[in-house]
Design a protein around this motif. Structure first.
Motif, PDB file in Angstrom:
ATOM      1  N   ASP A 188      39.436  23.601 -80.183  1.00 24.95           N
ATOM      2  CA  ASP A 188      40.142  23.000 -81.319  1.00 24.95           C
ATOM      3  C   ASP A 188      39.411  21.716 -81.687  1.00 24.95           C
ATOM      4  OD1 ASP A 188      41.839  21.955 -83.205  1.00 24.95           O
ATOM      5  OD2 ASP A 188      43.315  21.248 -81.735  1.00 24.95           O
ATOM      6  N   LEU A 189      38.718  21.740 -82.808  1.00 25.08           N
ATOM      7  CA  LEU A 189      37.971  20.537 -83.213  1.00 25.08           C
ATOM      8  C   LEU A 189      38.643  19.841 -84.388  1.00 25.08           C
ATOM      9  CD1 LEU A 189      34.232  21.617 -82.769  1.00 25.08           C
ATOM     10  CD2 LEU A 189      35.879  20.760 -81.094  1.00 25.08           C
ATOM     11  N   GLY A 190      39.958  20.059 -84.541  1.00 27.21           N
ATOM     12  CA  GLY A 190      40.666  19.303 -85.574  1.00 27.21           C
ATOM     13  C   GLY A 190      41.647  20.103 -86.397  1.00 27.21           C
ATOM     14  N   MET A 191      41.536  21.430 -86.372  1.00 32.75           N
ATOM     15  CA  MET A 191      42.460  22.209 -87.200  1.00 32.75           C
ATOM     16  C   MET A 191      43.842  22.341 -86.562  1.00 32.75           C
ATOM     17  SD  MET A 191      42.232  26.024 -88.700  1.00 32.75           S
ATOM     18  CE  MET A 191      43.365  26.504 -89.999  1.00 32.75           C
ATOM     19  N   HIS A 192      43.860  22.293 -85.221  1.00 30.00           N
ATOM     20  CA  HIS A 192      45.114  22.413 -84.468  1.00 30.00           C
ATOM     21  C   HIS A 192      45.824  23.738 -84.738  1.00 30.00           C
ATOM     22  CE1 HIS A 192      44.088  18.371 -83.741  1.00 30.00           C
ATOM     23  NE2 HIS A 192      44.673  17.828 -84.793  1.00 30.00           N
ATOM     24  N   ARG A 193      45.067  24.816 -84.664  1.00 33.31           N
ATOM     25  CA  ARG A 193      45.656  26.156 -84.796  1.00 33.31           C
ATOM     26  C   ARG A 193      45.479  26.873 -83.458  1.00 33.31           C
ATOM     27  NH1 ARG A 193      43.440  30.287 -89.349  1.00 33.31           N
ATOM     28  NH2 ARG A 193      41.640  30.286 -87.968  1.00 33.31           N
ATOM     29  N   VAL A 194      44.316  27.402 -83.210  1.00 29.75           N
ATOM     30  CA  VAL A 194      44.004  27.910 -81.875  1.00 29.75           C
ATOM     31  C   VAL A 194      42.831  27.101 -81.346  1.00 29.75           C
ATOM     32  CG1 VAL A 194      44.836  30.265 -82.262  1.00 29.75           C
ATOM     33  CG2 VAL A 194      42.460  29.672 -82.821  1.00 29.75           C
ATOM     34  N   GLY A 195      42.500  27.284 -80.079  1.00 32.83           N
ATOM     35  CA  GLY A 195      41.371  26.566 -79.503  1.00 32.83           C
ATOM     36  C   GLY A 195      41.832  25.472 -78.566  1.00 32.83           C
ATOM     37  N   LEU A 196      41.035  25.231 -77.541  1.00 33.32           N
ATOM     38  CA  LEU A 196      41.382  24.203 -76.555  1.00 33.32           C
ATOM     39  C   LEU A 196      40.904  22.842 -77.031  1.00 33.32           C
ATOM     40  CD1 LEU A 196      40.416  26.443 -73.580  1.00 33.32           C
ATOM     41  CD2 LEU A 196      42.667  25.388 -73.867  1.00 33.32           C
ATOM     42  N   PRO A 197      41.785  21.846 -77.031  1.00 31.11           N
ATOM     43  CA  PRO A 197      41.373  20.502 -77.450  1.00 31.11           C
ATOM     44  C   PRO A 197      40.560  19.773 -76.381  1.00 31.11           C
ATOM     45  CG  PRO A 197      43.795  20.712 -77.379  1.00 31.11           C
ATOM     46  CD  PRO A 197      43.239  21.951 -76.791  1.00 31.11           C
ATOM     47  N   VAL A 198      40.703  20.187 -75.121  1.00 30.84           N
ATOM     48  CA  VAL A 198      40.018  19.474 -74.033  1.00 30.84           C
ATOM     49  C   VAL A 198      38.867  20.345 -73.506  1.00 30.84           C
ATOM     50  CG1 VAL A 198      40.320  18.487 -71.717  1.00 30.84           C
ATOM     51  CG2 VAL A 198      42.154  18.267 -73.435  1.00 30.84           C
TER      52      VAL A 198
END
Ligand SMILES: Cc1ncc(COP(=O)(O)O)c(C=O)c1O
Length: 368
Positions: free
Chosen positions: A135-145
């Motif tokens: 997650d690089l900013g969209m905050h949908r799927v994806g790991l932020p860390v």
């Protein structure tokens, strides 16, 4: 096949074949010029025929969201990325079966998805590549860390039926006008570089770094480290894409051909394209334009409201007054939704209907 658009039943999506070819060429040339792999998202056209045109022009493969899209695309493409979490037995099983036929990569962000996919692939006897979604900013799927993503990459490496293919992200939060994206692109660059460095330090160099969208298409080369990009909307473009300057109005290849069915109420005209032809998609990335679509030859005329089969054109900013029975072509706010609402697309050159094709990957392809 009718010969002119005047003979088509409405509402129907029509694609200007010259504009389509120009859009396909331009993105292919951009990819070549910058040494980027173009892996178009086919959710916009859902058509093996258009995918074939993208591959002929040098696309390295395609991106899909659903198992059905991937199954349909396997008719023409042997290198498919499914950029959607493969959660659930049925979904994973369909993907695992497909991986026997094509080189398949799947993006995911959870241990559950790894378990589902690895189990299905083992059962099918196939091998599936895995990109860890960030997650690089969209905050949908994806790991932020990133450290959490590295844990998943290690788990992938430990599964015999999976291979670690790299990292993926979708910059869907970057929707500003193209010339106002610099700050967000710089932030993206910082996080991408840090993620790649962390994966490298963990001994997990990501062979693929997959990102990209249509709003950021022409600035992808500014993101060092990205190896492939996945624009989808660019084939047809739409009112939103034109409003942010990621294409010109004349690059909008798909319009919904509609017929004026009523002018009884002053100040407006009603066409036979409502939500079931245009979708009810808001404009994104701009607050200077409203409505749900606007008329190709009169952009000041916009669809101000809709019922299921009625589109209400606001004529208040125009001197143009269409008559009942006139044909209009409407550029939709979000073209991908329009395609998915229809079975068939007409390909036109000028007023001539030259060809047509089915929206082949429409629906889910479930067999119950
Ligand atoms: C994961 C992913 N990649 C790529 C795309 C294509 O982006 P665009 O619609 O901006 O062309 C999308 C669009 O929804 C997406 O969800």
């Amino acid at each position: 096949m009718p010969l002119t658009i005047a003979e088509l039943e409405t509402p129907i999506p029509v694609v200007d074949l010259d504009r389509l070819a120009r859009n396909l060429d331009r993105a292919a040339e951009y990819a070549t010029a910058h040494g980027l792999g173009l892996r178009p998202h086919i959710k916009t056209h859902k058509s093996p025929r258009i995918a074939g045109e993208q591959l002929t022009r040098g696309a390295i493969g395609v991106t899909c969201a659903t198992p059905y899209e991937a199954e349909v695309m396997s008719e023409v493409c042997d290198d498919i990325l499914v950029a959607y979490p493969p959660v659930g037995h049925r979904r994973a099983a369909r993907l695992a079966a497909l991986a026997k036929k094509v080189r398949l990569t799947v993006a995911l962000d959870s241990m559950q998805a790894i378990d589902d996919l690895a189990g299905a692939a083992t059962q099918a006897g196939s091998t599936i590549g895995v990109c860890i979604e960030l997650d690089l900013g969209m905050h949908r799927v994806g790991l932020p860390v990133v450290d959490d993503a590295i844990v998943l990459a290690r788990a992938v490496r430990d599964r015999p039926s999976l291979t670690f293919a790299g990292i993926a992200f979708y910059p869907g939060h970057v929707r500003e006008p193209v010339d106002q994206q610099t700050l967000k692109l710089e932030q993206l660059q910082t996080t991408i570089s840090a993620a790649i460095a962390a994966f490298d330090a963990a001994g997990l160099h990501p062979p693929t770094v997959s990102g990209g969208s249509t709003p950021t298409l022409w600035r992808t080369h500014e993101l060092t480290g990205v190896t492939e990009f996945r624009p989808g909307t660019y084939v047809y473009n739409d009112r939103t894409t034109a409003a942010i300057g990621a294409c010109a109005w004349d690059d909008c290849a798909l319009t919904v051909l509609a017929t004026v069915v009523s002018t009884a109420v002053p100040g407006q005209a009603v066409v036979d394209a409502g939500t079931k032809a245009l979708g009810r998609e808001p404009m994104r990335g701009t607050d200077t334009v409203d409505g749900f679509g606007s008329v190709l030859d009169h952009p000041e005329v916009f669809v101000k409201s809709m019922s299921e089969e009625h589109g209400i054109l606001d004529l208040s900013r125009s001197t143009w007054r269409p008559a009942v029975g006139d044909r209009v072509r409407i550029i939709p706010n979000h073209v991908c939704i329009v395609v998915h609402l229809n079975d068939v697309i007409a390909g036109i050159r000028g007023d001539r209907v030259e060809t047509s094709w089915p929206v082949a990957a429409r629906g889910r392809g479930y067999s119950l």
